[in-house]
Motif scaffolding. Sequence first.
Motif, mmCIF file in Angstrom:
data_model
loop_
_atom_site.group_PDB
_atom_site.id
_atom_site.type_symbol
_atom_site.label_atom_id
_atom_site.label_comp_id
_atom_site.label_asym_id
_atom_site.label_seq_id
_atom_site.Cartn_x
_atom_site.Cartn_y
_atom_site.Cartn_z
ATOM 1 N N LEU A 1 0.856 -1.181 0.000
ATOM 2 C CA LEU A 1 0.000 0.000 0.000
ATOM 3 C C LEU A 1 0.893 1.231 0.000
ATOM 4 O O LEU A 1 2.031 1.188 0.492
ATOM 5 N N ARG A 2 0.348 2.308 -0.532
ATOM 6 C CA ARG A 2 1.054 3.585 -0.508
ATOM 7 C C ARG A 2 0.166 4.593 0.186
ATOM 8 O O ARG A 2 -0.920 4.917 -0.306
ATOM 9 N N LEU A 3 0.623 5.106 1.302
ATOM 10 C CA LEU A 3 -0.083 6.164 2.012
ATOM 11 C C LEU A 3 0.486 7.511 1.590
ATOM 12 O O LEU A 3 1.688 7.641 1.346
ATOM 13 N N SER A 4 -0.377 8.501 1.526
ATOM 14 C CA SER A 4 0.063 9.840 1.179
ATOM 15 C C SER A 4 -0.474 10.833 2.195
ATOM 16 O O SER A 4 -1.589 10.669 2.705
ATOM 17 N N CYS A 5 0.307 11.849 2.491
ATOM 18 C CA CYS A 5 -0.085 12.905 3.428
ATOM 19 C C CYS A 5 0.075 14.242 2.712
ATOM 20 O O CYS A 5 1.183 14.603 2.316
ATOM 21 N N ALA A 6 -1.034 14.942 2.541
ATOM 22 C CA ALA A 6 -1.009 16.255 1.910
ATOM 23 C C ALA A 6 -0.989 17.320 2.995
ATOM 24 O O ALA A 6 -1.794 17.277 3.926
ATOM 25 N N THR A 7 -0.070 18.269 2.874
ATOM 26 C CA THR A 7 0.071 19.313 3.887
ATOM 27 C C THR A 7 -0.379 20.652 3.325
ATOM 28 O O THR A 7 -0.282 20.904 2.118
ATOM 29 N N SER A 8 -0.857 21.505 4.213
ATOM 30 C CA SER A 8 -1.247 22.843 3.792
ATOM 31 C C SER A 8 -1.217 23.780 4.984
ATOM 32 O O SER A 8 -1.280 23.340 6.132
ATOM 33 N N GLY A 9 -1.107 25.069 4.697
ATOM 34 C CA GLY A 9 -1.298 26.079 5.722
ATOM 35 C C GLY A 9 -0.119 26.369 6.616
ATOM 36 O O GLY A 9 -0.238 27.155 7.551
ATOM 37 N N GLY A 10 1.035 25.764 6.376
ATOM 38 C CA GLY A 10 2.144 26.067 7.266
ATOM 39 C C GLY A 10 3.452 25.571 6.715
ATOM 40 O O GLY A 10 3.502 24.940 5.669
ATOM 41 N N ALA A 11 4.520 25.887 7.429
ATOM 42 C CA ALA A 11 5.853 25.396 7.070
ATOM 43 C C ALA A 11 6.155 24.193 7.948
ATOM 44 O O ALA A 11 6.129 24.307 9.177
ATOM 45 N N PHE A 12 6.405 23.069 7.327
ATOM 46 C CA PHE A 12 6.669 21.849 8.071
ATOM 47 C C PHE A 12 8.093 21.390 7.843
ATOM 48 O O PHE A 12 8.585 21.434 6.720
ATOM 49 N N TYR A 13 8.717 20.964 8.880
ATOM 50 C CA TYR A 13 10.103 20.538 8.800
ATOM 51 C C TYR A 13 10.180 19.029 8.845
ATOM 52 O O TYR A 13 9.801 18.382 7.869
ATOM 53 N N ASN A 14 10.581 18.430 9.941
ATOM 54 C CA ASN A 14 10.576 16.968 9.996
ATOM 55 C C ASN A 14 9.140 16.464 9.905
ATOM 56 O O ASN A 14 8.230 17.054 10.500
ATOM 57 N N MET A 15 8.962 15.393 9.149
ATOM 58 C CA MET A 15 7.646 14.770 9.003
ATOM 59 C C MET A 15 7.765 13.312 9.412
ATOM 60 O O MET A 15 8.830 12.702 9.253
ATOM 61 N N ALA A 16 6.663 12.752 9.887
ATOM 62 C CA ALA A 16 6.717 11.373 10.356
ATOM 63 C C ALA A 16 5.376 10.687 10.164
ATOM 64 O O ALA A 16 4.346 11.322 9.961
ATOM 65 N N TRP A 17 5.431 9.372 10.206
ATOM 66 C CA TRP A 17 4.242 8.529 10.256
ATOM 67 C C TRP A 17 4.258 7.765 11.580
ATOM 68 O O TRP A 17 5.299 7.237 11.987
ATOM 69 N N VAL B 1 3.960 13.896 1.739
ATOM 70 C CA VAL B 1 4.849 12.908 2.345
ATOM 71 C C VAL B 1 4.194 11.546 2.144
ATOM 72 O O VAL B 1 3.008 11.383 2.474
ATOM 73 N N ASP B 2 4.923 10.624 1.600
ATOM 74 C CA ASP B 2 4.388 9.303 1.303
ATOM 75 C C ASP B 2 5.028 8.230 2.176
ATOM 76 O O ASP B 2 6.175 8.374 2.618
ATOM 77 N N LEU B 3 4.288 7.164 2.364
ATOM 78 C CA LEU B 3 4.807 5.981 3.046
ATOM 79 C C LEU B 3 4.464 4.782 2.165
ATOM 80 O O LEU B 3 3.291 4.431 2.030
ATOM 81 N N ILE B 4 5.491 4.211 1.566
ATOM 82 C CA ILE B 4 5.299 3.014 0.745
ATOM 83 C C ILE B 4 5.525 1.807 1.634
ATOM 84 O O ILE B 4 6.573 1.665 2.262
ATOM 85 N N MET B 5 4.502 0.949 1.678
ATOM 86 C CA MET B 5 4.543 -0.202 2.582
ATOM 87 C C MET B 5 4.502 -1.485 1.758
ATOM 88 O O MET B 5 3.522 -1.738 1.058
ATOM 89 N N ASN B 6 5.554 -2.257 1.842
ATOM 90 C CA ASN B 6 5.655 -3.534 1.143
ATOM 91 C C ASN B 6 5.691 -4.685 2.133
ATOM 92 O O ASN B 6 5.949 -4.491 3.322
#
Length: 124
Positions: free
Chosen positions: A18-34, A77-82
Amino acid sequence: QEQLVESGGGLVQAGGSLRLSCATSGGAFYNMAWFRQAPGKEREFVAAINVGSTNTNYARSVKGRFTISRDNAKRTVDLIMNSLKPEDTAVYYCAAQNYYNGYLTVDGRSYQTWGQGTQVTVSS
């Protein structure tokens, strides 16, 4: 207003992807995580990536199976899960730090903005 919106969850058989995706808006984001949280369990760290995509960090349980990536131009930011396993079943959350931090922390309390989560179910 800072916002994170996850997508891509679903039902998949063990061994699938599966491929999860995270769409960001409205701010400045630095480190990202799941992160993820299974029923009856505490939230746990899955993976993190720094703003320049030069550093990543993975939980031992997903290392070698999951890949985190980001596209700053698209603000995703995506998370590819195999090789998914039934124990990967959980609600997956995208999280963001809104200040610069040179360390990819696994502590969820260090992330200020969270998405609503997307369900991933892996059947055996």
